[in-house]
Scaffold this active site. Structure first.
Site: not given
Ligand SMILES: NC(=O)c1ccc[n+]([C@@H]2O[C@H](COP(=O)([O-])OP(=O)(O)OC[C@H]3O[C@@H](n4cnc5c(N)ncnc54)[C@H](OP(=O)(O)O)[C@@H]3O)[C@@H](O)[C@H]2O)c1
Length: 282
Positions: A10, A150, A36-37, A125, A102
Site C-alpha cells: 500500500g 487524505w 493476509d492479516i 468504513y 478522520d
C-alpha cells in the site's frame, strides 16, 4: 529496533519500506499476498517467528463506498484482526502501530478536531476504523494509534492519483468545495511514526500535515505546482451521490503529537511541493 511492516504494497507501507531500507534499519515487510492479516494462524506464526520490536500495521480495508455493502470484511480487516495482532504483539513484547482515520468524526465541530473530541462516524468504513481504535485502546498499553487523513504517496488509493486519471479522461473537472480535511503525505507519517517509536509513545494521536483545505483547494494547489492547465469547477459533495456519507469537515489538529515530540509538522502546501519532486508517480 527490528520492524515488521504489514500491508507493504500500500502507499504507506511502501514509504516505510523505502525509508527503512535507505537508513539500513533491520525490517521485514509483507504484502497482502505474503501475509493476509485475517489469516490468524499464519499471522501468529510469522510474528512469533520474527519477534519484532515494533509491528507497523499499514493494512486497511480502505474502500469507503464498498464498505457500505462489505461491512463484515471491513470490520474483520480494520478491527477484529487488528485486535488479534495486538494480542500477539503483547506476547512477543512488541509495540503495535496502527492507523485510523478522520472519518471517525461526523463533521459537526466548528474547529479542528482534537484527540478528546467524541467520534460519531457517518459511514461503515468510519465505524470499522473506530471499533478498531476502541478495541486497541481498551486492550492495553502496547498500542500506538495515529488518526490521519487524505493520505497521498506512491500508490493509487489517493485523491491525486484520481485527479491524474480524470485529467486524462475529462475536459474539465468538478471537485467538491464543501468537503474539508488535511492532505497528508506518507513521508510525514513515516517520519513522525519513527520519532514516536524512538520516544516510546503509546496511545492515540492525530497525525496530519498542518493546515486544512477543501478538495477543490487541494486540486487547485496540485495543478498550480504541476503546471496543469485544466478547468476545475467547484461542486458540492451531494452532487456526487456517493453510497457512503462523508463528513464535510474532518480536519484534525496535530498539536498533541507535535508537543509530545517537540517538532513542527510542515504545512500541507509546502509538503506537497516537496513531495512532487520526490514521488515519481504523482
Ligand atoms: N488513503 C487515505 O486517504 C487514508 C485516509 C485516512 C486514513 N488512512 C489510513 O492510513 C493507513 C494506510 O492507508 P494507505 O493509504 O496506505 O492505504 P492503501 O494504499 O490502500 O494500503 C492498504 C494496504 O492494505 C492491504 N490489505 C488490505 N487488506 C489486507 C489484508 N486482509 N491483509 C493484509 N493486507 C491487506 C492492501 O493490499 P492490496 O493492495 O492487495 O489490496 C494495501 O496494500 C490505513 O490504516 C488507512 O485506513 C488512509
Amino acid at each position: 529496533m527490528k520492524y515488521l511492516i504489514l500491508g507493504a504494497s500500500g502507499q504507506l507501507g511502501k514509504e516505510f519500506v523505502r525509508r527503512l531500507s535507505s537508513e539500513g534499519f533491520p525490517f521485514t515487510a509483507f504484502s497482502r499476498e505474503e501475509l493476509d492479516i485475517t489469516n490468524s494462524a499464519l499471522l501468529r506464526e510469522r510474528v512469533v517467528e520474527l519477534r519484532p520490536k515494533a509491528v507497523i500495521n499499514c493494512t486497511a480495508y480502505n474502500q469507503v463506498d464498498w464498505a457500505e455493502v462489505e461491512y463484515e470484511r471491513a470490520l474483520q480487516v480494520n478491527a477484529l484482526s487488528v485486535l488479534y495482532l495486538a494480542m500477539i504483539c503483547r506476547e512477543v513484547g512488541a509495540i503495535l502501530v496502527h492507523y485510523s482515520t478522520d472519518y471517525v468524526f461526523d463533521g459537526t465541530k466548528e474547529d479542528l478536531y482534537r484527540e478528546e473530541d467524541s467520534p460519531n462516524p457517518l459511514n461503515k468504513y468510519g465505524w470499522s476504523k473506530y471499533i478498531g481504535e476502541k478495541l486497541l485502546l481498551s486492550f492495553g498499553d502496547n498500542c500506538l494509534i495515529f488518526r490521519t487523513s487524505w493520505v497521498y504517496g506512491e500508490g493509487k488509493q489517493n485523491f491525486l492519483h484520481k485527479l491524474n486519471e480524470w485529467v486524462r479522461k475529462q475536459d474539465y473537472l468538478r471537485i467538491a468545495c464543501d468537503e474539508f480535511s488535511v492532505p497528508t503525505s506518507t513521508r510525514t507519517i513515516v517520519e513522525v511514526t519513527l520519532l514516536a517509536l524512538q520516544k516510546g509513545l503509546t496511545g492515540l494521536y492525530h497525525l496530519v500535515n498542518t493546515g486544512y483545505a477543501s478538495r477543490y483547494e487541494w486540486a487547485k494547489e496540485y495543478f498550480k505546482i504541476k503546471g496543469i492547465k485544466k478547468f476545475i469547477y467547484p461542486a458540492y459533495q451531494h452532487e456526487f451521490n456517493l453510497p457512503a456519507k462523508r463528513p464535510r469537515w474532518s480536519a484534525m489538529s496535530n498539536e498533541k503529537i507535535c508537543k509530545e515530540l517537540g517538532i513542527e509538522i510542515p504545512e500541507w502546501q509546502a509538503q506537497l511541493k516537496e513531495d512532487l519532486k520526490w514521488f515519481i508517480n504523482l
